[in-house]
Scaffold this active site. Structure first.
Site, mmCIF file in Angstrom:
data_model
loop_
_atom_site.group_PDB
_atom_site.id
_atom_site.type_symbol
_atom_site.label_atom_id
_atom_site.label_comp_id
_atom_site.label_asym_id
_atom_site.label_seq_id
_atom_site.Cartn_x
_atom_site.Cartn_y
_atom_site.Cartn_z
ATOM 1 N N LYS A 1 -10.476 -16.408 19.753
ATOM 2 C CA LYS A 1 -10.285 -15.921 21.111
ATOM 3 C C LYS A 1 -9.529 -14.599 21.109
ATOM 4 O O LYS A 1 -8.524 -14.447 20.431
ATOM 5 C CB LYS A 1 -9.509 -16.959 21.922
ATOM 6 C CG LYS A 1 -9.219 -16.552 23.370
ATOM 7 C CD LYS A 1 -8.405 -17.623 24.074
ATOM 8 C CE LYS A 1 -8.095 -17.239 25.515
ATOM 9 N NZ LYS A 1 -7.277 -18.279 26.190
ATOM 10 N N CYS B 1 -4.803 -19.353 21.244
ATOM 11 C CA CYS B 1 -5.233 -20.703 20.870
ATOM 12 C C CYS B 1 -4.430 -21.241 19.697
ATOM 13 O O CYS B 1 -4.487 -20.694 18.594
ATOM 14 C CB CYS B 1 -6.718 -20.676 20.511
ATOM 15 S SG CYS B 1 -7.331 -22.260 19.905
ATOM 16 N N HIS C 1 3.791 -22.781 21.478
ATOM 17 C CA HIS C 1 3.274 -22.818 22.846
ATOM 18 C C HIS C 1 4.218 -23.593 23.757
ATOM 19 O O HIS C 1 4.466 -23.196 24.900
ATOM 20 C CB HIS C 1 1.877 -23.448 22.863
ATOM 21 C CG HIS C 1 0.788 -22.479 22.527
ATOM 22 N ND1 HIS C 1 -0.211 -22.135 23.407
ATOM 23 C CD2 HIS C 1 0.553 -21.767 21.400
ATOM 24 C CE1 HIS C 1 -1.018 -21.258 22.845
ATOM 25 N NE2 HIS C 1 -0.580 -21.028 21.615
#
Length: 262
Positions: free
Chosen positions: A58, A70, A209
């Site tokens: 991505k 990602c 994340h």
């Protein structure tokens, strides 16, 4: 298509017109995570001159030409980096998927890696295949340790999406992090003890994340009382391979926005 050739000296060359696809070939010698004995050095030098793997990933939605957000793609790239394999990174605008991507993967999902003229999807399958094809240096996590910390990501997502402070999602995440902290205290500093393994390369991007998304959307961070988790995250995030393959914080924030707003 822009082609950037990068080595340890960070030289770069650009060829041709720009497009939504960026191909980058990385050629690395020994990194910091794994000690390189003389036979290993010869092996890595030989690999660096080999045909690079093709990796579709991505593209950043905030800075064109940068890797996107990602965690599963980062897991694959970390594995390739730690195996000291050259690779060509093809960045794809997933909002405008090119025809060539749909031809090789009708679902249009990334990451996908080309190995021996065959495109392989799913980070679990890709990393297992890489371990089997390139067993040195070994990254496999013993089966009895492979699931350590595996519930943290799902409980993080539950807490991130929650709009009810009393629904128990924060407690569920804290329970998983506390369990992981206890494990690291007795078995660390990494999941397989003193060396980084596949389980760390999978969990590390997810914790990255978690840290960025919860910090932004919930003003939340891992409690200081979970010192082993905090040390673990700092150790993983500071490695050369991780820094090289991590998403921009603004991409992580933008990537999780639909989950928060949904």
């Amino acid at each position: 298509m822009a082609v950037l050739l990068r080595g340890t000296s960070a030289a770069a060359t650009t060829v041709g017109p720009s497009s939504a696809l960026l191909a980058t070939t990385f050629r690395r010698s020994c990194g910091r995570l794994l000690h390189c004995a003389a036979p290993q050095r010869r092996l890595y030098v030989a690999r660096a001159s080999a045909q690079p793997l093709e990796v579709c990933a991505k593209e950043s939605i905030t800075v064109p030409g940068r890797l996107g957000d990602c965690p599963f793609t980062q897991r694959v790239l970390l594995t390739i980096e730690e195996k000291h394999l050259p690779y060509e990174l093809k960045l794809v605008d997933l909002a405008n998927k090119p025809d060539w991507l749909l031809e090789i993967n009708p679902e249009g999902k990334v990451p996908i890696v080309k190995l021996e003229e065959k495109w392989i999807g799913d980070s679990d399958v890709i990393t297992q295949t890489l371990e089997e094809k390139y067993p040195e240096p070994p990254l496999a996590t013993p089966p009895e340790k492979a699931s350590v910390g595996s519930k943290i990501f799902s409980t993080f997502i539950g807490f991130l999406k929650s709009k009810d402070p009393s629904d128990g999602t924060e407690e569920a995440l804290l329970n998983e992090l506390t369990s992981f902290d206890s494990y690291l205290k007795d078995n660390g500093p990494f999941i397989n003890g003193g060396t980084i393994s596949a389980a760390d390369l999978s969990l590390g991007p997810k914790l990255y994340h978690m840290e960025i998304a919860l910090g932004h959307y919930k003003n939340w961070s891992v409690p200081d009382s979970l010192s082993h988790v905090k040390t673990y995250m700092k150790s993983i995030f500071s490695t050369d391979s991780f820094v090289k393959t991590q998403a921009l914080p603004e991409d992580v924030i933008a990537g999780w926005r639909p989950k928060v707003m949904g």
